[in-house]
Design an enzyme around this catalytic site. Structure first.
Site, short mmCIF file in Angstrom:
data_model
loop_
_atom_site.label_atom_id
_atom_site.label_comp_id
_atom_site.label_asym_id
_atom_site.label_seq_id
_atom_site.Cartn_x
_atom_site.Cartn_y
_atom_site.Cartn_z
CE LYS A 8 -2.11 -0.99 3.82
NZ LYS A 8 -1.54 -2.32 4.08
NE ARG A 44 -4.81 -0.54 9.22
CZ ARG A 44 -3.62 -0.95 9.58
NH1 ARG A 44 -3.48 -1.85 10.53
NH2 ARG A 44 -2.54 -0.46 8.99
NE ARG A 49 7.44 -7.70 5.51
CZ ARG A 49 6.31 -7.25 6.05
NH1 ARG A 49 5.71 -6.20 5.50
NH2 ARG A 49 5.79 -7.82 7.10
NE ARG A 76 8.01 -6.41 10.54
CZ ARG A 76 6.86 -5.83 10.20
NH1 ARG A 76 6.86 -4.81 9.36
NH2 ARG A 76 5.71 -6.28 10.66
NE ARG A 122 1.68 -9.08 10.06
CZ ARG A 122 2.96 -9.42 10.09
NH1 ARG A 122 3.55 -9.67 11.26
NH2 ARG A 122 3.68 -9.51 8.99
#
Length: 294
Positions: free
Chosen positions: A75, A152, A186, A230, A241
């Site tokens: 996004k 959200r 990532r 992470r 998630r």
């Protein structure tokens, strides 16, 4: 960087930024409303929408858009690119919270207490920060905005509707297997903070679904020894998630779909493949799409 119109004669309207008083919206009592669904338009396979944006010159567009999508879908990346292209601010509510925490603003001490206790920041505080930011932008003559990842929940969408008028909600979508691989790939440079991705995603098309290819985003040589992952980028955490986001996002998508404002865009691959198609979905032509997608 110039934005070209495919057919300027089709321009029929111009939207304007209108920020409504915050007190008039957060004090309302909200309830779910049943709205009549509209018929989907016949559009290209890589996106679907109910009400596509009209083609307008950048200076006349005054766009007020929202970008939705699962964590890790990109996004911020696409919202930032469109922000630069159209010359309008890209506003992420997470950034607003961080800015307030580092300031001496009226909400700073309250936010620090909330964060230190591990609690969620309330809708009222988020909307207060957002409303203040939009009012400041309007005072400076900003011609619009792109909101990143907000609202959200239905309640947030209803409150936002009382603060300002949203023209279009772009819902970025990516197949779960590609999204999972992207999140697990990532990496962050512990020295410079740069974001990279080691995943090479090549999913073959099957059962009518097109294939997806997303090339890695390699780090420069000086960052390679300092790359870290992470702690929450594990398969189990990412899947959870995504599950939570999907549960929360469906009502929000329906909220905007029923209002004729939702554009669902299926990412066909990485930035080089997706960026030109996103511009097409938004009725924007760019004179150098290849350069823009690099």
């Amino acid at each position: 960087m110039a934005v070209l119109l495919r057919n300027p004669k089709t321009i029929t309207r111009t939207t304007t930024c209108s920020i409504k008083p915050l007190s008039s919206c957060i004090s309302r009592s909200f309830s779910s409303t049943t709205l009549n669904s509209e018929t989907d338009l016949k559009v290209p396979s890589f996106f679907s929408c109910i009400s596509p944006p009209l083609r307008q010159e950048p200076k006349d567009r005054n766009v007020q858009w929202v970008f939705l999508g699962c964590p890790g879908v990109g996004k911020g990346t696409y919202a930032s690119r469109l922000s630069n292209l159209l010359g309008i601010p890209h506003i992420a509510t997470g950034d607003l919270v961080r800015e307030e925490l580092n300031s001496s603003g009226t909400l700073s001490s309250q936010l620090k207490e909330i964060v230190n206790q591990g609690k969620l920041v309330s809708d009222e505080i988020i909307i207060s920060l957002l409303s203040k930011r939009l009012e400041a932008g309007e005072a400076k003559g900003e011609s619009g905005f792109i909101l990143d990842g907000f609202p959200r929940t239905i309640r947030q969408a209803e409150i936002l509707e009382g603060v300002t008028d949203i023209d279009l909600v772009v819902n970025l979508k990516l197949r779960e297997e590609a999204l999972l691989a992207k999140c697990l790939g990532r990496r962050i440079c512990s020295q410079c903070g740069g974001n990279y991705n080691i995943a090479s995603i090549d999913i073959k098309g099957e059962n009518g679904k097109p294939g997806i290819y997303m090339a890695p985003l390699p780090a420069p040589p000086q960052c390679v020894p300092n790359l870290i992952q992470r702690a929450d980028d594990t398969k189990e955490v990412v899947k959870e998630r995504l599950r939570i986001y999907n549960e929360m996002s469906r009502p929000v998508e329906e909220f905007y779909r029923n209002r004729g404002k939702l554009l669902e865009f299926d990412l066909p691959g990485g930035i080089p493949e997706s960026w030109p198609k996103l511009l097409e979905a938004l009725n924007l032509d760019h004179e150098d799409k290849c350069t823009a997608a690099a």
